[in-house]
Scaffold this active site. Structure first.
Site, PDB file in Angstrom:
ATOM      1  N   ASN A 161       0.791  -1.229   0.000  1.00  0.00           N
ATOM      2  CA  ASN A 161       0.000   0.000   0.000  1.00  0.00           C
ATOM      3  C   ASN A 161       0.821   1.276   0.000  1.00  0.00           C
ATOM      4  OD1 ASN A 161       0.568  -0.898   2.710  1.00  0.00           O
ATOM      5  ND2 ASN A 161      -0.747   0.775   3.403  1.00  0.00           N
ATOM      6  N   GLU A 260       3.607  -5.191  12.069  1.00  0.00           N
ATOM      7  CA  GLU A 260       2.707  -4.048  11.855  1.00  0.00           C
ATOM      8  C   GLU A 260       1.567  -4.595  11.024  1.00  0.00           C
ATOM      9  OE1 GLU A 260       5.286  -1.084  13.666  1.00  0.00           O
ATOM     10  OE2 GLU A 260       3.158  -1.390  13.327  1.00  0.00           O
ATOM     11  N   CYS A 294      -3.039   1.615   6.367  1.00  0.00           N
ATOM     12  CA  CYS A 294      -3.441   0.840   7.556  1.00  0.00           C
ATOM     13  C   CYS A 294      -4.054   1.731   8.624  1.00  0.00           C
ATOM     14  CB  CYS A 294      -2.231   0.139   8.138  1.00  0.00           C
ATOM     15  SG  CYS A 294      -0.964   1.304   8.634  1.00  0.00           S
ATOM     16  N   GLU A 473       7.835   0.202  16.260  1.00  0.00           N
ATOM     17  CA  GLU A 473       8.990   0.693  15.530  1.00  0.00           C
ATOM     18  C   GLU A 473       8.898   2.210  15.535  1.00  0.00           C
ATOM     19  OE1 GLU A 473      10.579  -1.473  12.188  1.00  0.00           O
ATOM     20  OE2 GLU A 473       9.440  -3.273  12.692  1.00  0.00           O
TER      21      GLU A 473
HETATM   22  N1  NAD Z   1       0.245  -1.707  10.675  1.00  0.00           N
HETATM   23  C1  NAD Z   1       0.874  -1.186   9.640  1.00  0.00           C
HETATM   24  O1  NAD Z   1       1.811  -0.368   9.777  1.00  0.00           O
HETATM   25  C2  NAD Z   1       0.461  -1.588   8.255  1.00  0.00           C
HETATM   26  C3  NAD Z   1       0.997  -0.865   7.192  1.00  0.00           C
HETATM   27  C4  NAD Z   1       0.603  -1.209   5.893  1.00  0.00           C
HETATM   28  C5  NAD Z   1      -0.289  -2.260   5.658  1.00  0.00           C
HETATM   29  N2  NAD Z   1      -0.767  -2.943   6.736  1.00  0.00           N
HETATM   30  C6  NAD Z   1      -1.720  -4.031   6.508  1.00  0.00           C
HETATM   31  O2  NAD Z   1      -1.290  -4.833   5.389  1.00  0.00           O
HETATM   32  C7  NAD Z   1      -2.428  -5.356   4.709  1.00  0.00           C
HETATM   33  C8  NAD Z   1      -2.318  -5.061   3.221  1.00  0.00           C
HETATM   34  O3  NAD Z   1      -1.053  -5.484   2.764  1.00  0.00           O
HETATM   35  P1  NAD Z   1      -0.891  -6.867   1.969  1.00  0.00           P
HETATM   36  O4  NAD Z   1      -2.148  -7.245   1.273  1.00  0.00           O
HETATM   37  O5  NAD Z   1       0.375  -6.788   1.199  1.00  0.00           O
HETATM   38  O6  NAD Z   1      -0.693  -7.911   3.171  1.00  0.00           O
HETATM   39  P2  NAD Z   1      -0.302  -9.444   3.033  1.00  0.00           P
HETATM   40  O7  NAD Z   1      -0.216  -9.960   4.398  1.00  0.00           O
HETATM   41  O8  NAD Z   1      -1.135 -10.146   2.028  1.00  0.00           O
HETATM   42  O9  NAD Z   1       1.196  -9.430   2.390  1.00  0.00           O
HETATM   43  C9  NAD Z   1       2.208  -8.658   2.971  1.00  0.00           C
HETATM   44  C10 NAD Z   1       3.553  -9.226   2.547  1.00  0.00           C
HETATM   45  O10 NAD Z   1       3.692 -10.523   3.104  1.00  0.00           O
HETATM   46  C11 NAD Z   1       4.025 -11.472   2.114  1.00  0.00           C
HETATM   47  N3  NAD Z   1       3.436 -12.734   2.559  1.00  0.00           N
HETATM   48  C12 NAD Z   1       2.161 -13.145   2.417  1.00  0.00           C
HETATM   49  N4  NAD Z   1       1.985 -14.354   3.002  1.00  0.00           N
HETATM   50  C13 NAD Z   1       3.207 -14.703   3.542  1.00  0.00           C
HETATM   51  C14 NAD Z   1       3.708 -15.833   4.258  1.00  0.00           C
HETATM   52  N5  NAD Z   1       2.908 -16.863   4.560  1.00  0.00           N
HETATM   53  N6  NAD Z   1       5.008 -15.865   4.628  1.00  0.00           N
HETATM   54  C15 NAD Z   1       5.822 -14.827   4.318  1.00  0.00           C
HETATM   55  N7  NAD Z   1       5.424 -13.725   3.630  1.00  0.00           N
HETATM   56  C16 NAD Z   1       4.128 -13.672   3.255  1.00  0.00           C
HETATM   57  C17 NAD Z   1       3.453 -10.894   0.856  1.00  0.00           C
HETATM   58  O11 NAD Z   1       4.098 -11.428  -0.282  1.00  0.00           O
HETATM   59  C18 NAD Z   1       3.719  -9.412   1.047  1.00  0.00           C
HETATM   60  O12 NAD Z   1       5.056  -9.111   0.690  1.00  0.00           O
HETATM   61  C19 NAD Z   1      -3.639  -4.696   5.347  1.00  0.00           C
HETATM   62  O13 NAD Z   1      -4.207  -5.582   6.302  1.00  0.00           O
HETATM   63  C20 NAD Z   1      -3.052  -3.484   6.073  1.00  0.00           C
HETATM   64  O14 NAD Z   1      -3.818  -3.091   7.186  1.00  0.00           O
HETATM   65  C21 NAD Z   1      -0.426  -2.634   8.025  1.00  0.00           C
HETATM   66  O1  6OH Z   2      -0.375   1.780   5.824  1.00  0.00           O
HETATM   67  C1  6OH Z   2       0.164   2.018   6.899  1.00  0.00           C
HETATM   68  C2  6OH Z   2       0.991   3.148   7.114  1.00  0.00           C
HETATM   69  C3  6OH Z   2       2.062   3.096   7.921  1.00  0.00           C
HETATM   70  C4  6OH Z   2       2.847   4.246   8.084  1.00  0.00           C
HETATM   71  C5  6OH Z   2       4.062   4.200   8.727  1.00  0.00           C
HETATM   72  O2  6OH Z   2       4.598   3.047   9.128  1.00  0.00           O
HETATM   73  C6  6OH Z   2       4.806   5.435   9.008  1.00  0.00           C
HETATM   74  O3  6OH Z   2       4.268   6.539   8.753  1.00  0.00           O
HETATM   75  O4  6OH Z   2       5.962   5.283   9.458  1.00  0.00           O
END
Ligand code: NAD
Ligand code: 6OH
Length: 492
Positions: A161, A260, A294, A473
């Site tokens: 994202n 995260e 997120c 972090e």
């Molecule tokens: N808390 C935060 O800071 C934060 C920030 C950005 C996105 N997010 C969350 O991420 C999600 C969207 O991102 P997404 O669709 O890429 O998430 P995702 O979990 O599908 O994938 C994230 C990463 O993990 C890898 N991955 C997937 N399954 C795996 C496994 N079994 N082992 C190792 N690697 C694996 C993927 O290839 C990708 O690189 C949303 O839920 C969003 O809320 C959280």
């Molecule tokens: O989609 C989630 C955004 C996360 C943002 C950060 O981790 C940051 O601003 O450092």
């Protein structure tokens, strides 16, 4: 703008970067532009053997890299930041081509933070000191001091994202603390991570210190990093269910993990809030990056006296968003990241109707005409009328949608906001600041914004509670995660 588009067209192969060399693999996959479905690049997928090569390269580079000084590493980070800034157009083109996010968003959020993350941790590692205690003993005294040493080989796995922002948010502190890296960006957004490998090459980072592998999760590079016995720690950003899978898979190795994860973030809007500011702020927090942040707000709770006026004003903001070509500076709403993700968001649009929602605006797919109809666009959407227990109010949608519900008392507002399995971010809109501070202390979220949203100081703790994550972090919290802290006690 043409320059941005042209440089995106110049890139057609995204390779792995292992031990200082760009490495192809027999298996490639397509990287598509979600705005128009066009092929951006062919991506070389790393299998377990290539991931093993990357880990071995890291292990071999670690002794020399960990013996560099914090100052030497800070200088590398600053050189990396400078090259990112010099190549901002290339990063912008790659990011926009991979995500379809409007150039107005990527140029203000993603790319500047790519450089800022390196600069921030260069400064932080320079200033980071240790702990020293003088300990009285029967013989006199002892001296206790701490040493910050690297974890070792760190696995970094990031989402699609905010690709460059979130990738560098982990790469920078990991390098600052003397670790070597095996990093995998999302399969949806390999572009800027590949450009970052070019930057590492250009600044002369020693071979094996930074390794980039492309691929998917299960059965691919992601799982190979997690399963590799010689990876010393994992930092992951992505879905909560993926985090749980990774946690299970690393459990028997007892490795440090930083997660995260997902969110279902609440905004509380009180009648005494600055109305226009709150409307604009909630609209931005619901629809920025097409709701694919997120930290985005998916649950809005509004004090009853202003509820109707607020819903109408928020709907006006949603309708004013302009879906379109991401390269058009007038575009303010891009597509979702993929057809698969659009199907997921549209399934929630349908579920909301089944659960009895009133669709105040949106709920469908915009007709944009031309190539953009091959894109993954959805309408920005606002719901009202759902019960708090509805799946659309309990599950993360991760799209341009929010639900608005009235409340009558502060107690009700905090109970509604906390009625979630997630606990990542929240925003409180009120001019009654002592109430704001009081509620900030009571809301179950790792991040609380008062009368603003997504305003970031990189020194602060960043992370979520409950299903939203594990650990923090940011600032010294990153330095602590990417380090083994050692205490030395000397009998004086
Ligand atoms: N808390 C935060 O800071 C934060 C920030 C950005 C996105 N997010 C969350 O991420 C999600 C969207 O991102 P997404 O669709 O890429 O998430 P995702 O979990 O599908 O994938 C994230 C990463 O993990 C890898 N991955 C997937 N399954 C795996 C496994 N079994 N082992 C190792 N690697 C694996 C993927 O290839 C990708 O690189 C949303 O839920 C969003 O809320 C959280
Ligand atoms: O989609 C989630 C955004 C996360 C943002 C950060 O981790 C940051 O601003 O450092």
């Amino acid at each position: 703008m043409l320059a941005v588009f042209r440089s995106a067209q110049l890139i057609s192969e995204y390779r792995n970067y292992i031990n200082g060399r760009f490495v192809e693999s027999p298996n490639t996959f397509e990287d598509l532009n979600p705005a128009n479905g066009e092929l951006v690049a062919r991506v070389h997928e790393a299998d377990a053997a290539l991931v093993d090569q990357a880990v071995r390269a890291g292990r071999a580079a670690l002794p020399a890299w960990r013996n560099t000084s914090a100052e030497q590493r800070a200088q590398y980070l600053e050189r990396i930041a400078a090259v990112i800034e010099r190549r901002a157009d290339d990063f912008l083109a790659a990011e926009v081509a991979d995500t379809g996010k409007p150039v107005s968003v990527a140029s203000r959020v993603d790319i500047p933070r790519g450089a800022a993350n390196f600069r921030a941790f260069a400064a932080m590692i320079r200033m980071s000191g240790g702990e020293v205690y003088e300990t009285p003993t029967p013989e006199g005294r002892a001296l206790n001091y701490s040493l910050r040493q690297p974890l070792g080989v760190v696995g970094i796995i990031s989402p699609w994202n905010l690709p460059l922002l979130l990738f560098t948010w982990k790469v920078a502190p990991a390098l600052a603390c003397g670790n070597v890296i095996v990093a995998k960006p999302s399969e949806e957004t390999p572009g800027t991570a590949t450009l970052l490998a070019e930057v590492m090459d250009e600044v002369g980072l020693p071979e094996g210190v930074f390794n980039l592998v492309h691929g998917f999760g299960p059965g691919s590079a992601g799982a190979a990093i997690v399963d590799h016995p010689d990876v010393d720690g994992i930092t992951f950003t992505g879905e909560s269910k993926t985090g749980a899978t990774i946690m299970r898979n690393v459990a028997d190795k007892v490795r440090p993990v930083s997660f995260e994860l997902g969110g279902k973030n609440a905004a509380l809007v009180f009648a005494d809030a600055d109305f226009d500011k709150a409307v604009a702020g909630v609209a931005r927090s619901s629809f920025l990056n097409t709701g694919q942040v997120c930290l985005c707000t998916e649950r809005v709770y509004v004090e009853r006296p202003i509820f109707d006026r607020f819903v109408a004003a928020l709907a006006e903001q949603a309708r004013a968003l302009r879906p379109g070509d991401p390269l058009d500076p007038e575009t303010t709403l891009g597509p979702l990241i993929s057809r698969q993700h659009r199907d997921k968001v549209l399934s929630y649009y349908a579920l909301a109707r089944e659960e009895g929602a009133t669709v105040v605006t949106g709920g469908g797919v915009p007709a944009l005409g031309g190539k953009l109809d091959q894109g993954c666009y959805v309408e920005p959407t606002i719901w009202t009328g759902l019960d708090q227990s509805a799946r659309c109010l309990q599950e993360e949608v991760f799209g341009p949608v929010c639900h608005v519900m009235p409340f009558d008392t502060e107690e009700q507002a905090i109970a509604l906001a906390n009625d979630s399995r997630y606990g990542l971010a929240s925003a409180i809109w009120t001019t009654h600041l002592d109430r704001g501070h009081r509620l900030a202390a009571r809301i179950d979220a790792g991040l609380v914004w008062l009368n603003t949203w997504f305003l970031r100081d990189l020194r602060t703790p960043f992370g979520g509670m409950k299903l939203s994550g594990l650990g923090r972090e940011g600032g010294r919290h990153s330095l602590d995660f990417y380090s083994e802290l050692k205490n030395v006690c000397v009998q004086m």
